[in-house]
Design an enzyme around this catalytic site. Structure first.
Site, PDB file in Angstrom:
ATOM      1  N   ARG A  85      11.609  -5.281   5.080  1.00 56.09           N
ATOM      2  CA  ARG A  85      11.286  -3.861   4.901  1.00 56.09           C
ATOM      3  C   ARG A  85      12.159  -2.975   5.783  1.00 56.09           C
ATOM      4  O   ARG A  85      12.415  -3.275   6.938  1.00 56.09           O
ATOM      5  CB  ARG A  85       9.828  -3.589   5.260  1.00 56.09           C
ATOM      6  CG  ARG A  85       9.574  -2.076   5.351  1.00 56.09           C
ATOM      7  CD  ARG A  85       8.150  -1.670   5.380  1.00 56.09           C
ATOM      8  NE  ARG A  85       7.366  -2.413   6.333  1.00 56.09           N
ATOM      9  CZ  ARG A  85       6.042  -2.387   6.353  1.00 56.09           C
ATOM     10  NH1 ARG A  85       5.395  -1.679   5.481  1.00 56.09           N
ATOM     11  NH2 ARG A  85       5.393  -3.085   7.241  1.00 56.09           N
ATOM     12  N   LYS A 126       0.828  -1.210   0.000  1.00 54.95           N
ATOM     13  CA  LYS A 126       0.000   0.000   0.000  1.00 54.95           C
ATOM     14  C   LYS A 126       0.867   1.267   0.000  1.00 54.95           C
ATOM     15  O   LYS A 126       0.696   2.140  -0.842  1.00 54.95           O
ATOM     16  CB  LYS A 126      -0.928   0.010   1.230  1.00 54.95           C
ATOM     17  CG  LYS A 126      -1.883  -1.172   1.282  1.00 54.95           C
ATOM     18  CD  LYS A 126      -2.809  -1.111   2.494  1.00 54.95           C
ATOM     19  CE  LYS A 126      -2.111  -1.318   3.819  1.00 54.95           C
ATOM     20  NZ  LYS A 126      -1.555  -2.676   4.032  1.00 54.95           N
ATOM     21  N   ARG A 152     -10.860  -0.102   8.248  1.00 58.01           N
ATOM     22  CA  ARG A 152     -10.448  -1.486   8.456  1.00 58.01           C
ATOM     23  C   ARG A 152     -11.543  -2.301   9.123  1.00 58.01           C
ATOM     24  O   ARG A 152     -11.302  -3.441   9.513  1.00 58.01           O
ATOM     25  CB  ARG A 152      -9.213  -1.514   9.345  1.00 58.01           C
ATOM     26  CG  ARG A 152      -7.921  -1.485   8.550  1.00 58.01           C
ATOM     27  CD  ARG A 152      -6.750  -1.381   9.496  1.00 58.01           C
ATOM     28  NE  ARG A 152      -5.602  -2.056   8.982  1.00 58.01           N
ATOM     29  CZ  ARG A 152      -4.505  -1.433   8.529  1.00 58.01           C
ATOM     30  NH1 ARG A 152      -4.433  -0.127   8.541  1.00 58.01           N
ATOM     31  NH2 ARG A 152      -3.494  -2.127   8.081  1.00 58.01           N
ATOM     32  N   ARG A 208      -1.008  -9.521  12.716  1.00 53.88           N
ATOM     33  CA  ARG A 208      -1.607  -8.456  11.895  1.00 53.88           C
ATOM     34  C   ARG A 208      -2.429  -9.059  10.760  1.00 53.88           C
ATOM     35  O   ARG A 208      -3.507  -8.563  10.419  1.00 53.88           O
ATOM     36  CB  ARG A 208      -0.513  -7.543  11.328  1.00 53.88           C
ATOM     37  CG  ARG A 208       0.045  -6.573  12.363  1.00 53.88           C
ATOM     38  CD  ARG A 208       1.464  -6.125  12.048  1.00 53.88           C
ATOM     39  NE  ARG A 208       1.585  -5.424  10.785  1.00 53.88           N
ATOM     40  CZ  ARG A 208       2.750  -5.196  10.173  1.00 53.88           C
ATOM     41  NH1 ARG A 208       3.882  -5.607  10.722  1.00 53.88           N
ATOM     42  NH2 ARG A 208       2.779  -4.561   9.029  1.00 53.88           N
ATOM     43  N   ARG A 263      10.439  -1.057  11.513  1.00 52.80           N
ATOM     44  CA  ARG A 263       9.245  -0.793  12.329  1.00 52.80           C
ATOM     45  C   ARG A 263       9.141  -1.792  13.481  1.00 52.80           C
ATOM     46  O   ARG A 263       9.480  -2.950  13.298  1.00 52.80           O
ATOM     47  CB  ARG A 263       8.002  -0.901  11.444  1.00 52.80           C
ATOM     48  CG  ARG A 263       7.314   0.436  11.275  1.00 52.80           C
ATOM     49  CD  ARG A 263       6.301   0.393  10.197  1.00 52.80           C
ATOM     50  NE  ARG A 263       5.198  -0.526  10.457  1.00 52.80           N
ATOM     51  CZ  ARG A 263       4.160  -0.658   9.648  1.00 52.80           C
ATOM     52  NH1 ARG A 263       4.094   0.075   8.555  1.00 52.80           N
ATOM     53  NH2 ARG A 263       3.206  -1.508   9.932  1.00 52.80           N
TER      54      ARG A 263
HETATM   55  P1  AP5 Z   1       4.749  -1.525   1.879  1.00 48.09           P
HETATM   56  O1  AP5 Z   1       4.455  -0.679   0.713  1.00 48.09           O
HETATM   57  O2  AP5 Z   1       5.444  -0.886   3.042  1.00 48.09           O
HETATM   58  O3  AP5 Z   1       3.416  -2.295   2.355  1.00 48.09           O
HETATM   59  P2  AP5 Z   1       2.122  -1.801   3.130  1.00 48.09           P
HETATM   60  O4  AP5 Z   1       0.954  -2.479   2.532  1.00 48.09           O
HETATM   61  O5  AP5 Z   1       2.090  -0.305   3.205  1.00 48.09           O
HETATM   62  O6  AP5 Z   1       2.429  -2.458   4.538  1.00 48.09           O
HETATM   63  P3  AP5 Z   1       2.143  -2.031   6.023  1.00 48.09           P
HETATM   64  O7  AP5 Z   1       2.895  -3.001   6.857  1.00 48.09           O
HETATM   65  O8  AP5 Z   1       2.436  -0.579   6.244  1.00 48.09           O
HETATM   66  O9  AP5 Z   1       0.642  -2.306   6.191  1.00 48.09           O
HETATM   67  P4  AP5 Z   1      -0.107  -2.578   7.496  1.00 48.09           P
HETATM   68  O10 AP5 Z   1      -1.499  -2.535   7.035  1.00 48.09           O
HETATM   69  O11 AP5 Z   1       0.307  -3.779   8.218  1.00 48.09           O
HETATM   70  O12 AP5 Z   1       0.398  -1.398   8.437  1.00 48.09           O
HETATM   71  P5  AP5 Z   1      -0.255   0.002   8.894  1.00 48.09           P
HETATM   72  O13 AP5 Z   1       0.837   0.938   9.111  1.00 48.09           O
HETATM   73  O14 AP5 Z   1      -1.361   0.379   8.005  1.00 48.09           O
HETATM   74  O15 AP5 Z   1       5.596  -2.784   1.362  1.00 48.09           O
HETATM   75  C1  AP5 Z   1       6.095  -3.742   2.248  1.00 48.09           C
HETATM   76  C2  AP5 Z   1       7.523  -4.169   1.819  1.00 48.09           C
HETATM   77  O16 AP5 Z   1       7.462  -4.850   0.559  1.00 48.09           O
HETATM   78  C3  AP5 Z   1       8.486  -2.994   1.599  1.00 48.09           C
HETATM   79  O17 AP5 Z   1       9.759  -3.379   2.021  1.00 48.09           O
HETATM   80  C4  AP5 Z   1       8.453  -2.761   0.078  1.00 48.09           C
HETATM   81  O18 AP5 Z   1       9.691  -2.248  -0.392  1.00 48.09           O
HETATM   82  C5  AP5 Z   1       8.209  -4.179  -0.450  1.00 48.09           C
HETATM   83  N1  AP5 Z   1       7.379  -4.167  -1.653  1.00 48.09           N
HETATM   84  C6  AP5 Z   1       6.276  -3.405  -1.900  1.00 48.09           C
HETATM   85  N2  AP5 Z   1       5.752  -3.691  -3.116  1.00 48.09           N
HETATM   86  C7  AP5 Z   1       6.536  -4.676  -3.634  1.00 48.09           C
HETATM   87  C8  AP5 Z   1       6.515  -5.421  -4.867  1.00 48.09           C
HETATM   88  N3  AP5 Z   1       5.546  -5.206  -5.788  1.00 48.09           N
HETATM   89  N4  AP5 Z   1       7.461  -6.376  -5.059  1.00 48.09           N
HETATM   90  C9  AP5 Z   1       8.417  -6.618  -4.131  1.00 48.09           C
HETATM   91  N5  AP5 Z   1       8.493  -5.943  -2.952  1.00 48.09           N
HETATM   92  C10 AP5 Z   1       7.570  -4.987  -2.711  1.00 48.09           C
HETATM   93  O19 AP5 Z   1      -0.900  -0.422  10.294  1.00 48.09           O
HETATM   94  C11 AP5 Z   1      -0.083  -0.763  11.386  1.00 48.09           C
HETATM   95  C12 AP5 Z   1      -0.942  -0.977  12.623  1.00 48.09           C
HETATM   96  O20 AP5 Z   1      -1.630   0.241  12.970  1.00 48.09           O
HETATM   97  C13 AP5 Z   1      -2.061  -2.021  12.500  1.00 48.09           C
HETATM   98  O21 AP5 Z   1      -1.569  -3.317  12.777  1.00 48.09           O
HETATM   99  C14 AP5 Z   1      -3.062  -1.523  13.535  1.00 48.09           C
HETATM  100  O22 AP5 Z   1      -2.667  -1.917  14.836  1.00 48.09           O
HETATM  101  C15 AP5 Z   1      -2.942  -0.012  13.436  1.00 48.09           C
HETATM  102  N6  AP5 Z   1      -3.921   0.542  12.474  1.00 48.09           N
HETATM  103  C16 AP5 Z   1      -3.664   1.033  11.232  1.00 48.09           C
HETATM  104  N7  AP5 Z   1      -4.807   1.430  10.625  1.00 48.09           N
HETATM  105  C17 AP5 Z   1      -5.802   1.203  11.522  1.00 48.09           C
HETATM  106  C18 AP5 Z   1      -7.217   1.393  11.477  1.00 48.09           C
HETATM  107  N8  AP5 Z   1      -7.841   1.879  10.393  1.00 48.09           N
HETATM  108  N9  AP5 Z   1      -7.938   1.039  12.557  1.00 48.09           N
HETATM  109  C19 AP5 Z   1      -7.346   0.534  13.659  1.00 48.09           C
HETATM  110  N10 AP5 Z   1      -6.017   0.311  13.753  1.00 48.09           N
HETATM  111  C20 AP5 Z   1      -5.254   0.651  12.701  1.00 48.09           C
END
Ligand code: AP5
Length: 212
Positions: free
Chosen positions: A129, A18, A94, A169, A158
């Site tokens: 990552r 994302k 979410r 997660r 992270r």
């Molecule tokens: P990356 O682009 O960083 O992936 P991402 O989908 O953004 O991953 P996140 O881990 O940030 O998502 P998440 O949903 O777990 O975390 P969030 O911060 O939202 O890519 C990942 C890796 O792969 C990178 O190293 C990249 O280089 C590589 N990559 C990318 N594309 C690639 C490709 N095509 N090929 C090869 N490699 C590739 O949430 C964290 C926490 O916050 C949650 O667990 C929850 O506790 C809380 N939270 C967040 N939102 C909410 C909500 N709405 N409600 C309640 N709690 C929430």
């Protein structure tokens, strides 16, 4: 019909790409990127009460309670830049209650992008990552390595990016995803997120070009 200020949601499992795609989308379309996880990590970094509470849930891979996250996102969506340029909402809603809350505040997306990535790839992406605290750029040791030694030396990881935590997660994601998708089924575009990042972007770009 052409849409001026696009309103886009992007969703997918942890590490589905994302954040990576949001970098590419905002570069081309100039939307304001609003990531729920980034807003929460900013609260943690500032040491606020909300940040302290949120971290307890994030450590366990659970959703942070709505009373913390909903107003935070709503306030960001209401800022003048988001209204003017349009927004790209990442990692929100979410749950169906978050989706309903947004709807009640009058925020309605034009398109819902779903990144589809098989689970075995996700773990590999999470553990490799790294983040550049200076530029905010997302790297991967194998798939997207840093451009220089200088950047490599300052990369950070992270706190929830371990194999054990990504499994939690992922469980949370799997429990909630269907209820969110069912609310946006008319505007969902499903993208194969397992491809190379530029190929993934090409799929998204095609869908966005139809709107813009
Ligand atoms: P990356 O682009 O960083 O992936 P991402 O989908 O953004 O991953 P996140 O881990 O940030 O998502 P998440 O949903 O777990 O975390 P969030 O911060 O939202 O890519 C990942 C890796 O792969 C990178 O190293 C990249 O280089 C590589 N990559 C990318 N594309 C690639 C490709 N095509 N090929 C090869 N490699 C590739 O949430 C964290 C926490 O916050 C949650 O667990 C929850 O506790 C809380 N939270 C967040 N939102 C909410 C909500 N709405 N409600 C309640 N709690 C929430």
């Amino acid at each position: 019909k052409k849409i001026e200020n696009m309103k886009i949601m992007i969703s997918g499992a942890p590490a589905s790409g994302k954040g990576t795609q949001c970098e590419l989308i905002t570069k081309k379309y100039g939307l304001v990127h609003i990531a729920a996880g980034d807003l929460l990590r900013a609260e943690i970094a500032e040491g606020t009460e909300n940040g302290k509470r949120a971290k307890e849930y994030m450590e366990k891979g659970d959703l942070v309670p709505n009373e913390i996250v909903v107003m935070m996102v709503k306030d960001r969506l209401s800022q003048p830049d988001s209204v003017e340029k349009g927004w790209l909402l990442d990692g929100f809603p979410r749950s169906s209650s978050q989706a309903t809350a947004l709807q009640e505040f009058g925020f309605k997306p034009d398109l819902f992008i779903l990144l589809d990535v098989p689970q075995d790839i996700l773990v590999d992406r999470v553990v490799g990552r790294r983040l550049d605290p200076v530029s905010g750029k997302i790297y991967h040791l194998k798939y997207s390595p840093p451009e220089s030694e200088e950047i490599a030396a300052r990369l950070t990881q992270r706190f929830d990016d371990t194999e054990e935590k990504v499994k939690l997660r992922l469980e949370t994601h799997n429990q909630n995803v269907e209820s969110v998708l069912s609310l946006y089924q008319d505007i969902i575009v499903k993208v194969d997120g397992s491809a190379d990042k530029d190929d993934v972007f090409a799929q998204i770009d095609k869908a966005l070009a139809k709107l813009s």
